[in-house]
Write an enzyme that holds these catalytic residues in place. Structure first.
Site, PDB file in Angstrom:
ATOM      1  N   LYS A  85       0.861  -1.193   0.000  1.00 44.34           N
ATOM      2  CA  LYS A  85       0.000   0.000   0.000  1.00 44.34           C
ATOM      3  C   LYS A  85       0.895   1.240   0.000  1.00 44.34           C
ATOM      4  CE  LYS A  85      -4.261   1.345   2.364  1.00 44.34           C
ATOM      5  NZ  LYS A  85      -5.014   1.155   3.613  1.00 44.34           N
TER       6      LYS A  85
HETATM    7  O1  G3P Z   1      -7.606   2.277   5.306  1.00 43.92           O
HETATM    8  C1  G3P Z   1      -7.814   3.598   5.005  1.00 43.92           C
HETATM    9  C2  G3P Z   1      -9.150   4.193   5.383  1.00 43.92           C
HETATM   10  O2  G3P Z   1     -10.162   3.250   5.278  1.00 43.92           O
HETATM   11  C3  G3P Z   1      -9.145   4.987   6.630  1.00 43.92           C
HETATM   12  O3  G3P Z   1     -10.440   5.309   7.088  1.00 43.92           O
HETATM   13  O4  G3P Z   1     -11.947   6.243   8.797  1.00 43.92           O
HETATM   14  O5  G3P Z   1      -9.463   6.690   8.971  1.00 43.92           O
HETATM   15  O6  G3P Z   1     -10.823   7.789   7.210  1.00 43.92           O
HETATM   16  P1  G3P Z   1     -10.674   6.565   8.066  1.00 43.92           P
END
Ligand code: G3P
Length: 220
Positions: A85
């Protein structure tokens, strides 16, 4: 549309995997940082990968392409099926192209527009992760970014798989599926919320009560 768990919490990942509906897991440095600091990151990621068995995205933390490539090498020594990633920055795109040329799968993260996704795809990204929730957080329609990306993918037959990420609630999940994302990566809590329906609970209770009553009647 496939479902991945967006988590680095082994208990949540085990519980999600036991449901049998999960095809992968995505992690990121912030998710890892939420876990017990005494845990060894490599051991945790190996456990996560063994638990889900499918796609496992592991994010690099270098910001230069050589550093990213070194990290990718190390991660691939831990388990060769890893998807690397990589953040959407110029150095990230250089690394993605090099990894793609070696046939190594990459997931380009921190995408907020269809243009960013298009550029990442052209650099050779296997997966493009479009973040919805963080767009909604700044009063911008996050689902629209996924919808735009999916429309462009359909028009041009793009091959990268669209991951809807930063999903915060069941409505996000529904809207991403409608928008045409190939994969949604979902926190375990949102997966549970999305399973819940009061009529399912009430229906099961009625089935069991009716059956019990029938058995009692037969026995009397
Ligand atoms: O994995 C990346 C993403 O899904 C992060 O989510 O909730 O931290 O914006 P969030």
């Amino acid at each position: 549309m496939q479902l991945y768990v967006d988590s680095a919490n082994l208990a949540d990942i085990r519980a999600a995997a036991a449901l049998g509906c999960i095809s992968g897991v995505t992690t990121n440095p912030s998710l890892l940082a939420k876990e017990d600091p005494s845990l060894d990151v490599k051991a945790l990621l190996l456990d996560i990968h063994r638990t889900v068995g499918g796609h496992t995205s592991v994010e690099v933390v270098s910001t230069d392409s050589d550093g990213m490539l070194r990290e990718a090498d190390e991660i691939l020594q831990w388990f060769p099926e890893a998807t690397i990633k990589i953040p959407f920055i110029p150095a990230g795109l250089t690394a993605v192209r090099k990894l793609a040329d070696q046939g190594i799968p990459t997931n380009v993260t921190l995408l907020f527009t269809a243009n960013q996704a298009l550029i990442a795809a052209n650099a050779g990204a296997t997966y493009v992760s479009v973040f919805l929730g963080r767009l909604d957080d700044i009063s911008t329609d996050g689902v629209q970014a996924v919808r735009d990306t999916a429309e462009i993918w359909d028009t041009h037959g793009m091959e990268s798989l669209i991951i809807a990420a930063s999903i915060r609630n069941p409505l996000h999940l529904l809207e991403c599926a409608r928008a045409g994302a190939h994969i949604a990566t979902v926190p375990y809590k949102v997966l549970l919320q999305s399973m819940k329906h009061p009529l399912t609970d009430a229906g099961l209770e009625a089935f069991l009560n009716d059956y019990k009553a029938m058995v009692a009647k037969k026995g009397s």
